[in-house]
Write an enzyme that holds these catalytic residues in place. Structure first.
Site, PDB file in Angstrom:
ATOM      1  CB  SER A 224      -1.091   0.077   1.258  1.00 43.84           C
ATOM      2  OG  SER A 224      -0.235   0.271   2.609  1.00 43.84           O
ATOM      3  CG  ASP A 225       0.955   5.869  -1.405  1.00 40.69           C
ATOM      4  OD1 ASP A 225       2.144   5.993  -0.614  1.00 40.69           O
ATOM      5  OD2 ASP A 225       1.176   6.492  -2.207  1.00 40.69           O
ATOM      6  CD1 TRP A 226       4.713   5.574   4.992  1.00 38.55           C
ATOM      7  CD2 TRP A 226       4.696   4.211   3.271  1.00 38.55           C
ATOM      8  NE1 TRP A 226       5.749   4.695   4.986  1.00 38.55           N
ATOM      9  CE2 TRP A 226       5.773   4.062   3.644  1.00 38.55           C
ATOM     10  CE3 TRP A 226       4.349   3.514   1.926  1.00 38.55           C
ATOM     11  CZ2 TRP A 226       6.621   3.008   3.477  1.00 38.55           C
ATOM     12  CZ3 TRP A 226       5.212   2.377   1.838  1.00 38.55           C
ATOM     13  CH2 TRP A 226       6.501   2.486   2.345  1.00 38.55           C
ATOM     14  CG  PHE A 227      -1.165   6.439   6.751  1.00 40.66           C
ATOM     15  CD1 PHE A 227      -1.261   5.739   8.214  1.00 40.66           C
ATOM     16  CD2 PHE A 227       0.059   7.313   6.707  1.00 40.66           C
ATOM     17  CE1 PHE A 227      -0.365   6.224   9.089  1.00 40.66           C
ATOM     18  CE2 PHE A 227       1.048   7.493   7.772  1.00 40.66           C
ATOM     19  CZ  PHE A 227       0.765   6.702   8.784  1.00 40.66           C
ATOM     20  N   GLY A 228      -2.452   3.797   3.009  1.00 43.31           N
ATOM     21  CA  GLY A 228      -3.514   3.664   1.682  1.00 43.31           C
ATOM     22  C   GLY A 228      -4.306   2.258   1.866  1.00 43.31           C
TER      23      GLY A 228
END
Length: 818
Positions: A224-228
């Protein structure tokens, strides 16, 4: 799958398996001590390796040219070389993977992150991405191509649904990722923040399982992208292997329970675990038990490569004989980017560079300061200049600045980006407050502007008086990845030479998506008419005037699109005034994309220099004085005006988005395809660029012996350097379907070759087209189709300069699998 991976997977407990499917902290995946599985560490890219530090400060790193600059080189060999050099940088930061390259398409000229991406064209983007990954992974460092897929705008990107039909996805937006998988065997893919046709990409089964793994045969990981990540079972079942960062929000004990309840099967869990173990084996982290200590590795060979690449990226867009610089006359150096080295864009790609060379310094070193005169003329900053100097910082373990500080430290300027550990772990990074105390001594008396913007609540006091308040009525804006407010500005009269106490108060607030705390405070004195008048005077008294203009990383940045493509501030006025005063005016532009140029007819030369990394000034001046050839070619069409761009629309859902959706109404007609379709003449076409050398292409030879049976065609052409200088030509091959059953672009780039030739040298080159070069995607039938009939092949030196053409013909159709 190796026997070792299979054995490890069999030995792991459920909790151990789950532990490696999410981050331990901001930049690492935890070790499994019982089985001697080492920690996996990642670092941000793509124009460097920042390491585990904040976006501000941290261990110094090499700053390479940004993505659009590499796109402008059209040089796969150079990009492969940069990939290998970046592997060295990643190793210096004690990491195993680089979060790069970024390959989203330049759909709109206003996308704040275009600077980080290669091109508006999927083939150019895909070939360069593959080269970058091969260079990087050839040194044992994993690539993480991003953002998969549909992240072509920074507006509400963490929630926006990109509405893209499957044909446009297959023919435009997915191709760079497909090339990365099939041609470079990338080890990592990062999902984007946005939703795709209503579903978050991090839990998009069709995208992650059907397309990526089944259609393309991908065997790497998806992170995932960060916090995605937004779910537990849904993301795991769809194909998201790794949730970042840690500690986990959606996994950990939640995933353990999901497996126990049957919401995630053990077979699916094992697929994700095997993928992670395979990655760890590839990058060497399985056995990596060292103590991770990041270092600043400032290598001479990296300096030289950055300088060479920065010069090669420069695109000469106009030249009435003003360049390269001649003689020993006086040079007026003018503009807001003359003495400030604009080396990179903003956001997660930024880093603490080893050094920054400004154009002024580059000119001083090349021609001597005695020949130069200087005037800034105007400013181009988006925010007030960050206040520099030593600050005492008191951290409080509450959000009210109450009681005794939990920690006291110092920092070198009035900005911070707090993620992960804050104040040596003495405060909760999402629940604290801070007071910074320093001083400011103005050089000039007058009414100064004091600005503050923050992801959190913030105030600025000058000598005890509240001047800028981003606390009382804090409103979400477009800073700090849309977690921050827009800048709040107040004014205060200051006297030159007097020291003023500056106090900044900050407190965290609840975040929307990204867990961070940040602020930036600045003080500036506006430049007025007298500054432009001084620039005119300096220009009039020089033989040559060079105006350094453009934008910077405050404008070209992740988390915020551009409001327009007009130059910020009074730069247009400055260029017009200088050009009127001195007809031998050269403009050097540094932006992450095109701008409107009402003054283009009045200047003698225009050089587009992008953001070329830490050697910016040296690379630019190498081109100006003729030590290097400007062999860059535009990777993005430069329109006359923003309204000509394919994403510009009166319908807000087309751009910038409306009620959570952004509709890609133009479909496959992106970039030059759009201008061809509407018959619009751009300011500068895709693939265009002048040089100090000149070239011709001739003697087109087409070998279509395999076209009927296999769909393959060989194209030969002769390239001649018709000048007395060594230089490089970018030969471009476009394909047109003469009578397609479905709408197709008038032409599409399908192959290119950069050729370096000595004066009068003649060389024959060959380019190969496979069946996909002639095919379009049929969404209902789920296959690529090469139709029967004729196809025109066009060869030349830009999308608008294609003097050679020939035709190939098929008698039957050819269907190709996805």
């Amino acid at each position: 799958m190796s026997d070792r991976i299979e054995t490890l997977a069999d030995q792991m407990t459920l909790e151990e398996k789950v532990s490696i499917l999410s981050g331990e902290d901001f930049w690492s995946v935890p070790s499994v001590a019982r089985l001697s599985i080492g920690k996996l560490r990642v670092t941000d890219g793509p124009n460097g390796a920042r390491g585990g530090g904040s976006l501000i400060g941290g261990v110094k790193s090499a700053s390479f040219p940004v993505g659009i600059a590499l796109g402008a080189t059209w040089n796969v060999d150079l990009v492969r070389e940069i990939g290998a050099a970046l592997a060295d940088e990643v190793k210096s930061k004690q990491a195993h993977m680089l979060l790069a390259p970024t390959v989203n398409i330049h759909r709109s000229v206003t996308n704040g992150r275009n600077f980080e991406c290669y091109s508006e064209d999927p083939i150019l983007s895909g070939e360069l991405a593959a080269a970058y990954i091969i260079g990087l992974q050839g040194q044992g460092i994993g690539a993480t191509i991003k953002h998969f897929v549909g992240n072509e705008s920074e507006i509400e990107r963490t929630t926006m649904s990109s509405e893209i039909d499957e044909r446009a996805l297959r023919e435009i937006y997915l191709i760079p990722f497909e090339w990365a998988v099939k041609k470079a065997q990338t080890w990592g893919v990062m999902s984007s923040y946005n939703r795709l046709n209503g579903t978050y990409t991090s839990e998009h089964d069709w995208l992650l399982s059907d397309v990526l793994r089944k259609d393309w045969g991908y065997d790497g990981i998806v992170m995932s992208d960060w916090f995605g990540s937004h779910s537990t079972a849904e993301s795991v079942n769809a194909g998201l292997d790794l949730e970042m960062p840690g500690p986990p929000r959606d996994r950990g004990q939640k995933l353990v329970e999901a497996v126990k309840s049957g919401a995630v099967s053990e077979a699916t869990l094992n697929q994700r675990v095997i993928a992670m173990l395979r990655l760890m084996e590839r990058v060497g982290s399985l056995d990596d038990v060292r103590t991770f200590k990041e270092v600043a590795d400032d290598r001479p060979e990296h300096r030289a490569l950055i300088r060479r690449a920065g010069a090669e990226a420069a695109v000469l867009l106009k030249n009435n004989g003003a360049l390269p610089l001649k003689g020993d006359g006086r040079i007026a150096v003018i503009g807001p980017n003359a003495k400030i080295a604009q080396i990179m864009g903003g956001g997660s790609a930024q880093l603490n560079a080893h050094y920054r060379v400004s154009p002024w310094q580059g000119l001083v070193d090349a021609v001597g300061e005695d020949r130069l005169s200087y005037a800034p003329g105007c400013t181009n900053h988006r925010f007030e200049p960050v206040l520099r100097g030593s600050f005492r910082v008191e951290y409080f373990a509450n959000e009210k600045l109450d009681g005794a500080p939990a920690y006291v430290g110092t920092q070198d300027d009035a900005q911070a980006f707090w993620i992960g550990q804050v104040a040596e772990g003495k405060v909760d990074p999402l629940h604290f407050s801070a007071r910074l105390t320093g001083s400011y001594t103005p050089e000039t008396s007058g009414t100064h502007r004091v600005g503050i913007y923050s992801a959190g609540f913030a105030k600025v006091y000058v000598d005890g008086k509240l001047i800028a308040d981003a606390w009382t009525n804090w409103t979400k804006g477009r800073t700090f990845f849309e977690e921050g407010c827009d800048e709040v500005v107040g004014e205060v009269a200051l006297e030159a030479g007097r020291a003023y106490e500056v106090v900044i108060e900050f407190a965290t607030k609840d975040f929307a998506t990204l867990g961070l705390a940040a602020f930036a405070a600045g003080i500036g004195l506006p430049l007025g008419d007298d500054a432009i008048a001084e620039a005119v005077r300096v220009a009039r008294n020089a033989d040559t005037a060079i105006v350094f203009i453009g934008r910077n990383g405050e404008w070209d940045t992740e988390g915020s699109d551009l409001p327009s493509i007009e130059l910020p501030g009074r730069q247009n006025e400055l260029v017009a005034a200088v050009a009127h005063a001195n007809p031998n005016t050269i403009v050097v532009m540094q932006t992450g994309g095109p701008v409107e140029m009402a003054w283009i007819g009045s200047v003698a030369a225009l050089l587009q220099a992008w953001y070329p990394g830490q050697e910016a000034g040296n690379a630019i001046v190498d081109v100006l004085v003729g030590a290097a050839e400007p062999s860059g070619r535009l990777p993005q069409t430069f329109p006359v005006r923003w309204a000509d761009n394919p994403a510009h629309s009166q319908d807000r859902e087309v751009y910038p988005g409306f009620e959570g959706k952004v509709r890609y109404e133009e479909g496959i007609f992106v970039g030059y395809r759009h201008y061809d379709r509407l018959g619009l003449t751009p300011l500068f076409p895709f693939g265009f660029g002048l040089g100090y050398a000149s070239f011709t292409v001739s003697d087109l030879v087409i070998d279509d012996a395999e076209f009927e049976a296999e769909g393959n065609v060989m194209v030969g052409v002769t390239v001649t350097n018709t000048s007395n200088r060594e230089g490089s030509a970018v030969v471009q091959l476009y394909v047109s379907d003469d009578a397609a059953s479905d709408p197709r672009p008038a032409k599409e780039l399908k192959a290119f070759r950069k050729v370096k030739l000595k004066p009068d040298e003649v060389r024959q080159i060959t380019m190969t087209l496979d069946a996909r070069a002639f095919a379009f995607y049929r969404a209902k039938a789920k296959h690529w189709l090469v139709e029967d009939g004729s196809f025109t092949l066009r060869v030349g030196l830009s999308s608008a300069d294609l003097p050679l053409s020939g035709t190939v013909t098929r008698n039957t159709t050819l269907m190709l699998p996805v």
